[in-house]
Scaffold this motif. Structure first.
Motif, mmCIF file in Angstrom:
data_model
loop_
_atom_site.group_PDB
_atom_site.id
_atom_site.type_symbol
_atom_site.label_atom_id
_atom_site.label_comp_id
_atom_site.label_asym_id
_atom_site.label_seq_id
_atom_site.Cartn_x
_atom_site.Cartn_y
_atom_site.Cartn_z
ATOM 1 N N GLY A 401 0.843 -1.260 0.157
ATOM 2 C CA GLY A 401 0.151 -0.040 0.061
ATOM 3 C C GLY A 401 0.792 1.367 0.016
ATOM 4 N N HIS A 402 2.084 0.957 0.140
ATOM 5 C CA HIS A 402 3.162 2.270 0.318
ATOM 6 C C HIS A 402 3.546 2.507 -1.203
ATOM 7 C CE1 HIS A 402 2.588 2.553 4.458
ATOM 8 N NE2 HIS A 402 2.939 1.159 4.589
ATOM 9 N N PHE A 403 3.336 1.760 -2.070
ATOM 10 C CA PHE A 403 3.800 2.036 -3.562
ATOM 11 C C PHE A 403 5.289 1.756 -3.631
ATOM 12 C CE2 PHE A 403 -0.497 4.108 -3.630
ATOM 13 C CZ PHE A 403 -1.096 3.283 -4.295
ATOM 14 N N VAL A 404 5.769 0.707 -3.393
ATOM 15 C CA VAL A 404 7.497 0.515 -3.463
ATOM 16 C C VAL A 404 7.646 -0.052 -4.717
ATOM 17 C CG1 VAL A 404 9.246 -0.462 -2.281
ATOM 18 C CG2 VAL A 404 7.342 0.260 -0.828
ATOM 19 N N TRP A 405 7.874 0.939 -5.754
ATOM 20 C CA TRP A 405 7.700 0.514 -7.204
ATOM 21 C C TRP A 405 9.118 -0.469 -7.509
ATOM 22 C CZ3 TRP A 405 3.516 0.333 -9.857
ATOM 23 C CH2 TRP A 405 2.477 0.999 -9.582
ATOM 24 N N TRP A 406 10.245 -0.356 -6.948
ATOM 25 C CA TRP A 406 11.339 -1.089 -7.311
ATOM 26 C C TRP A 406 11.116 -2.654 -7.203
ATOM 27 C CZ3 TRP A 406 14.306 -4.244 -4.310
ATOM 28 C CH2 TRP A 406 14.160 -4.020 -2.841
ATOM 29 N N ARG A 407 10.248 -3.321 -6.092
ATOM 30 C CA ARG A 407 10.355 -4.527 -5.914
ATOM 31 C C ARG A 407 9.384 -5.440 -7.007
ATOM 32 N NH1 ARG A 407 8.012 -4.220 0.349
ATOM 33 N NH2 ARG A 407 10.100 -3.286 1.362
ATOM 34 N N PRO A 408 8.447 -4.876 -7.270
ATOM 35 C CA PRO A 408 7.528 -5.602 -8.407
ATOM 36 C C PRO A 408 8.659 -5.619 -9.782
ATOM 37 C CG PRO A 408 6.535 -3.582 -7.971
ATOM 38 C CD PRO A 408 7.488 -3.887 -6.842
ATOM 39 N N ALA A 409 9.004 -4.330 -10.050
ATOM 40 C CA ALA A 409 9.902 -4.163 -11.222
ATOM 41 C C ALA A 409 10.811 -5.024 -11.373
ATOM 42 C CB ALA A 409 10.435 -2.657 -11.485
ATOM 43 N N LEU A 410 11.834 -5.376 -10.106
ATOM 44 C CA LEU A 410 12.911 -6.141 -10.028
ATOM 45 C C LEU A 410 12.283 -7.693 -10.188
ATOM 46 C CD1 LEU A 410 15.861 -6.528 -9.588
ATOM 47 C CD2 LEU A 410 15.207 -6.702 -7.262
ATOM 48 N N PHE A 411 11.373 -8.215 -9.521
ATOM 49 C CA PHE A 411 10.892 -9.387 -9.792
ATOM 50 C C PHE A 411 10.432 -9.814 -11.188
ATOM 51 C CE2 PHE A 411 7.175 -11.876 -9.957
ATOM 52 C CZ PHE A 411 7.360 -13.285 -9.427
ATOM 53 N N SER A 412 9.786 -8.904 -11.916
ATOM 54 C CA SER A 412 9.217 -9.188 -13.124
ATOM 55 C C SER A 412 10.291 -9.016 -14.166
ATOM 56 C CB SER A 412 8.104 -7.906 -13.378
ATOM 57 O OG SER A 412 7.025 -8.216 -12.724
ATOM 58 N N GLY A 413 11.251 -8.227 -14.013
ATOM 59 C CA GLY A 413 12.400 -8.109 -14.778
ATOM 60 C C GLY A 413 13.168 -9.494 -14.808
ATOM 61 N N VAL A 414 13.627 -9.747 -13.626
ATOM 62 C CA VAL A 414 14.442 -10.854 -13.597
ATOM 63 C C VAL A 414 13.820 -12.145 -14.127
ATOM 64 C CG1 VAL A 414 15.502 -12.508 -11.878
ATOM 65 C CG2 VAL A 414 15.785 -9.912 -11.579
ATOM 66 N N ARG A 415 12.637 -12.412 -13.738
ATOM 67 C CA ARG A 415 11.700 -13.619 -14.225
ATOM 68 C C ARG A 415 11.611 -13.612 -15.810
ATOM 69 N NH1 ARG A 415 11.326 -17.756 -11.615
ATOM 70 N NH2 ARG A 415 9.549 -18.367 -13.036
#
Length: 432
Positions: A401-415
């Protein structure tokens, strides 16, 4: 002991009856010969146009979910988390892709028209029901948009793509590219329409009804245009026997696993780019059009393989598109300005368009017997759909809910980068 009939065209022997006529021999030769493809003509291109409209209204609506994700998160479902809301779009995307496991099976058995008409009717009904859903009622929207519209679009997705192969062989990549571009054009038109009506006097209900009316009219035209040409195979192997045979096809397995791995991260920009731009303080008008920019570029990307696939090779184009797409997802970590939104939208949209367009042709050229093309596509897309099912909710949970955008971007890019290994194995194996 044999007696010959007066016309000299039939022979009868003791214990057996053998009929040999010139017409019978011609029919047998015709049945055993491989099918010919007109490579064009009025009905062929009418079928392509109808399939284009089906993709426009089906998968095109699915890939427009980023508008709904933003609107639900900020306005309509404020009591629900981004992860919970994303399940609506991810279930829809999963059913669109994985629904081919069932629809492809029935398509191979000649049930094209029931699938087309039934799927189109259900999609129209589901969108009109979505307009009746109330604010903060997540389960209502999930049933109408996630399940209803997902099942409907999944019912028509594989048949609308596979039927094009009845008319084209040498120009199949071009025809399928045109069909696939329909979803990108839909993902341009639908967001423009929805963003401009959601925030007007029409409100949510009337905006969705207007969208449903557009979809209903286009699907009616599509149903009138599309016609299958080749008859279904006289005999079909049992479903589980077919699965065991597919499991021994190394090239098919590698292609399926590679595509499913990339799909885990594939939907992150499609679902979250607009919300990402707004939460970073980007101009609201530009943020609303970020998905339009992406999908307009995707439209160009989906047309490109039709002109370059035969020269560059399908495997090479899949590798380049997925690899560049994964890098661009990682670049979303640095998204903070108008320029970054535009650059990522244009480049990722193009790569995503190329990748989605080449999924069906890749499986088609790995299929020697076209009578099982629907089932092979269905099985592969069912596995690929799992990536679309789990990816967006994981991204929403990582976002918090705090919109920490680097986490999903890193996960999706690595996958997304992991598909490179599968593509390299496919190339080394000389599958194509």
């Amino acid at each position: 002991m044999a007696e010959t009939c007066n016309d000299g065209q039939e022979e009868q022997s003791v214990g057996t009856v053998t009929l040999e006529t010139p017409n019978l021999r011609q029919e047998l030769a015709k049945d055993l010969s491989p099918p010919t493809f007109p490579e064009g003509g009025l009905q062929a291109w009418a079928t392509v146009a109808g399939a284009f409209l089906v993709q426009f209204c089906g998968f095109g609506y699915t890939t427009s979910f980023g508008v709904y994700q933003d609107f639900y998160t900020r306005v309509y479902l404020t009591q629900s988390s981004s992860s919970a809301i994303s399940w609506i779009g991810s279930i829809n995307a999963f059913l669109v892709i994985s629904g081919g496991l069932v629809s492809g099976h029935f398509y191979d058995r000649g049930h094209f028209y029931p699938l087309l008409y039934g799927g189109c009717l259900l999609l129209c009904f589901s969108l009109f029901m979505l307009s009746l859903c109330q604010p903060e009622k997540l389960y209502q929207i999930f049933l109408a948009q996630g399940l209803g519209a997902g099942i409907a679009a999944g019912t028509v997705y594989i048949p609308s793509v596979a039927v094009v192969s009845h008319y084209f062989q040498k120009r199949r990549a071009l025809a399928m590219s045109i069909v696939a571009s329909g979803s990108s054009l839909g993902a341009v038109i639908h967001p423009i329409m929805l963003n401009n009506t959601f925030h007007s006097r029409l409100g949510f209900a009337n905006s969705v009804r207007a969208s449903a009316g557009l979809v209903s009219g286009l699907l009616l035209i599509a149903c009138l245009l599309m016609r299958p040409r080749l008859p279904p195979a006289q005999t079909q192997p049992p479903f589980w026997k077919s699965l065991r045979r597919f499991a021994r096809d190394k090239a098919y397995i590698l292609a399926t696993l590679g595509m499913s791995t990339f799909t885990v991260g594939f939907y992150f920009p499609l679902f979250y780019l607009q919300l990402d731009a707004i939460t970073h303080g980007i101009n609201q008008t530009l943020s609303f059009y970020s998905l339009v920019i992406m999908n307009a570029s995707s439209f160009v990307g989906r047309l490109s393989p039709g002109f370059f696939a035969r020269k560059l090779g399908i495997i090479n184009m899949v590798a380049a598109a997925s690899g560049c797409g994964a890098v661009l997802i990682l670049c979303m970590i640095a998204l903070k300005s108008t320029a970054s939104v535009i650059v990522i939208g244009v480049l990722y949209g193009y790569c995503a368009g190329v990748f989605v367009t080449l999924m069906a042709p890749l499986l088609a050229i790995l299929t020697e017997d076209l009578s099982e093309l629907g089932l092979r596509m269905g099985v592969s897309f069912a596995v690929v759909g799992i990536g679309g099912l789990v990816g967006p909710p994981i991204n929403g949970a990582l976002l918090t809910g705090h919109f920490v955008w680097w986490r999903p971007a890193l996960f999706s890019g690595v996958r997304g980068l992991r598909i490179m290994f599968g593509v390299e194995d496919l190339r080394v194996g000389n599958a194509i």
